[in-house]
Design an enzyme around this catalytic site. Structure first.
Site, PDB file in Angstrom:
ATOM      1  N   HIS A  26     -11.552 -36.679  10.439  1.00 14.30           N
ATOM      2  CA  HIS A  26     -13.101 -35.916  10.954  1.00 14.30           C
ATOM      3  C   HIS A  26     -14.162 -36.840  11.219  1.00 14.30           C
ATOM      4  CE1 HIS A  26     -11.939 -31.545  10.339  1.00 14.30           C
ATOM      5  NE2 HIS A  26     -10.930 -32.205   9.532  1.00 14.30           N
ATOM      6  N   ASP A 122     -19.543 -31.483  12.967  1.00 19.59           N
ATOM      7  CA  ASP A 122     -18.147 -30.813  12.717  1.00 19.59           C
ATOM      8  C   ASP A 122     -18.268 -29.536  12.746  1.00 19.59           C
ATOM      9  OD1 ASP A 122     -15.835 -30.214  11.105  1.00 19.59           O
ATOM     10  OD2 ASP A 122     -15.313 -32.494  11.411  1.00 19.59           O
ATOM     11  N   THR A 282      -4.369 -40.897   6.026  1.00 19.95           N
ATOM     12  CA  THR A 282      -5.170 -41.515   4.793  1.00 19.95           C
ATOM     13  C   THR A 282      -5.312 -40.571   3.727  1.00 19.95           C
ATOM     14  OG1 THR A 282      -7.238 -40.846   5.797  1.00 19.95           O
ATOM     15  CG2 THR A 282      -6.248 -43.179   6.346  1.00 19.95           C
ATOM     16  N   TRP A 334      -1.873 -51.016   6.800  1.00 19.64           N
ATOM     17  CA  TRP A 334      -2.577 -50.434   7.596  1.00 19.64           C
ATOM     18  C   TRP A 334      -1.851 -50.993   9.264  1.00 19.64           C
ATOM     19  CZ3 TRP A 334      -5.397 -52.094  11.841  1.00 19.64           C
ATOM     20  CH2 TRP A 334      -6.224 -51.322  12.368  1.00 19.64           C
ATOM     21  N   ALA A 335      -1.962 -49.996   9.974  1.00 17.87           N
ATOM     22  CA  ALA A 335      -1.548 -50.549  11.440  1.00 17.87           C
ATOM     23  C   ALA A 335      -2.476 -49.993  12.708  1.00 17.87           C
ATOM     24  CB  ALA A 335       0.006 -50.086  11.714  1.00 17.87           C
ATOM     25  N   HIS A 352       2.980 -36.701   9.425  1.00 17.74           N
ATOM     26  CA  HIS A 352       2.357 -35.469   8.926  1.00 17.74           C
ATOM     27  C   HIS A 352       1.958 -34.567  10.103  1.00 17.74           C
ATOM     28  CE1 HIS A 352      -1.312 -37.794   9.880  1.00 17.74           C
ATOM     29  NE2 HIS A 352      -2.043 -36.808   9.178  1.00 17.74           N
ATOM     30  N   ASN A 356      -4.982 -35.667  15.569  1.00 15.77           N
ATOM     31  CA  ASN A 356      -5.293 -36.753  16.056  1.00 15.77           C
ATOM     32  C   ASN A 356      -3.815 -37.338  16.167  1.00 15.77           C
ATOM     33  OD1 ASN A 356      -7.815 -36.831  16.956  1.00 15.77           O
ATOM     34  ND2 ASN A 356      -8.537 -37.460  14.775  1.00 15.77           N
ATOM     35  N   GLU A 360      -2.186 -38.700  20.168  1.00 16.54           N
ATOM     36  CA  GLU A 360      -1.836 -40.075  20.131  1.00 16.54           C
ATOM     37  C   GLU A 360      -0.434 -40.144  20.668  1.00 16.54           C
ATOM     38  OE1 GLU A 360      -2.983 -41.758  16.399  1.00 16.54           O
ATOM     39  OE2 GLU A 360      -5.102 -42.173  16.957  1.00 16.54           O
TER      40      GLU A 360
END
Length: 454
Positions: A26, A122, A282, A334-335, A352, A356, A360
């Site tokens: 968010h 938001d 995350t 992390w990537a 999941h 977003n 992508e």
């Protein structure tokens, strides 16, 4: 000159207050939109209110706008709070209980001296509308997910009434709204439809439903061309609806995000469309038995993979599995996700299905294998698998060794996965067309920019 000195010394035209929801993707999404607006209006100050922890994470990416300033809001957590494993909603609920007062306190301490020209928030933070009304300025709530999930949250009473007698019939089809024939009871956001009405999250969603129709403009991180029926369902409920997607994505070729773990160099050595990229965001973690099933599927199939893995691999996998992983794939903490998805060697994205991530994948043309967790994930999975047909769900919505292997085989096979890739190409075309100079996303962004920076 420090950012604080710059904020106080500049003769700003006016300022726009921005209120962030500090969880998941968010705040980063909202900041992406704000940075785009700020780049086009250097004489307008954007005051970004968010928790200190979240601000530290999202502003530490090498980018900078000299007119975007982070300010801290209390996270509502008691002193010495330790996050409990398995209760991911607890920090959210504690934040929400104190959010209205904490944001007002932070804004009062910082807004003096510069006229306020608008409030962006938001969409979850319904009280931002009251703050904007008191200041007699425009309120622009931003819904960072897709149109379908917003339709559900703005028809809560309708869903509750029609599903009241369904009991635990998870397979009951939603037949009382257009465009929902592929959606089942189990796919709906539990927090908005099935949860306790007194819970902080459900209360937040209910108040959002009451307040969004009063907003000057509601911005949604989607393309109306890809969800036309949902757009038509929402439009009569809102004063103005602007689809502006993707609100937080930059071109991977122009990205300044570091690749500190060498993901791209590793991908450069792999064959086109051969790699499974795995990431679950995350905020969530796989149950141990599903983690084991996914690992077994990778090992037995031999599919090479890049896994952005949260946690300690040595605690999660056996020594034998880790030895196989060292040869077969790459585990990283992390990537740089947009750059990874844009790489020609990536052939499938196991995710999941947060919104977003969905955007992508569409923008980079990568089919998905979907394991939903919370919120809008279930709706996204059904939209991807049954409406757009650009990816695959899993039997019963969970990882099993056979389920993962069959899904990977279908998508990675040049022939079996051809229709999925063809559908994805058509969807990607709509997304890019919306961002052309005369496209819907571009026009809508320009309308928003004029409203907030004129």
């Amino acid at each position: 000159m420090s950012m604080e000195e710059l904020a106080r010394s500049h003769d700003w035209k006016h300022q726009v207050l921005v209120l962030a929801f500090p969880f998941g993707s968010h705040p980063c999404s909202l900041l992406g939109l704000v940075r785009r607006l700020a780049s086009d209006a250097p004489d307008v100050k954007f005051s970004f209110f968010n928790t200190a922890t979240s601000n530290a994470a999202i502003f530490n990416d090498g980018r900078r706008n000299d007119n975007v300033f982070p300010y801290s809001v209390s996270d509502g957590l008691p002193e010495g709070y330790v996050r409990r494993w398995g209760v991911p909603e607890e920090p959210v609920e504690l934040f929400l209980k104190a959010a209205c007062g904490n944001f007002r306190e932070a804004i009062t301490a910082e807004v003096a001296g510069v006229e306020v020209g608008g409030v962006v928030s938001d969409a979850f933070l319904w009280f931002a509308g009251e703050i904007a009304a008191e200041m007699e300025v425009a309120w622009v709530p931003v819904w960072i997910a897709g149109l379908r999930s917003l339709v559900v949250h703005l028809h809560t009473d309708l869903f509750r009434q029609n599903l009241a007698d369904s009991g635990h019939d998870e397979e009951k089809v939603i037949n009382f709204l257009p465009g929902f024939s592929n959606i089942r009871n189990i796919d709906l956001p539990h927090e908005g439809i099935h949860a306790d009405l007194e819970s902080p999250i459900t209360t937040m969603l209910y108040k959002m439903e009451l307040h969004l129709p009063k907003a000057s403009v509601v911005v949604v991180n989607s393309f109306k061309e890809t969800e036309p029926v949902m757009f038509d369902l929402l439009k009569p409920k809102l004063r103005e609806l602007l689809t502006i997607a993707p609100i937080n994505l930059t071109s991977p070729t122009k990205s300044i995000i570091n690749d500190e773990y060498g993901c791209l160099e590793w991908l450069d050595k792999e064959k086109p469309n051969s790699i499974a990229y795995i990431c679950f965001g995350t905020f969530v973690a796989l149950p141990p038995h599903e983690l084991e099933a996914l690992a077994e599927a990778l090992v037995e199939s031999g599919v090479r993979f890049l896994w952005s893995f949260r946690g300690n691999p040595e605690e999660s996998f056996s020594e034998d599995v880790l030895q196989t992983f060292d040869v077969q794939g790459k585990l990283v903490p992390w990537a740089p996700q947009t750059r990874v998805l844009a790489h020609p060697s990536v052939g499938v994205y196991i995710s999941h299905c947060g919104w977003n991530s969905v955007l992508e994948a569409i923008m980079e043309g990568v089919p998905m294998i979907c394991r939903p967790f919370v919120g809008d994930n279930g709706l996204n999975v059904r939209t991807i698998g049954c409406e757009w047909k650009v990816g695959l769900g899993l039997p019963n919505g969970i990882f099993t060794k056979d389920g993962v292997m069959k899904a990977m085989e279908t998508i990675l096979d040049p022939y079996k996965g051809d229709q999925i890739r063809s559908n994805l190409k058509a969807l990607k075309h709509l997304a890019f067309k919306a961002n052309e100079p005369e496209g819907s996303s571009t026009k809508n962004f320009n309308s928003l920019r004029k409203l907030l920076t004129k």
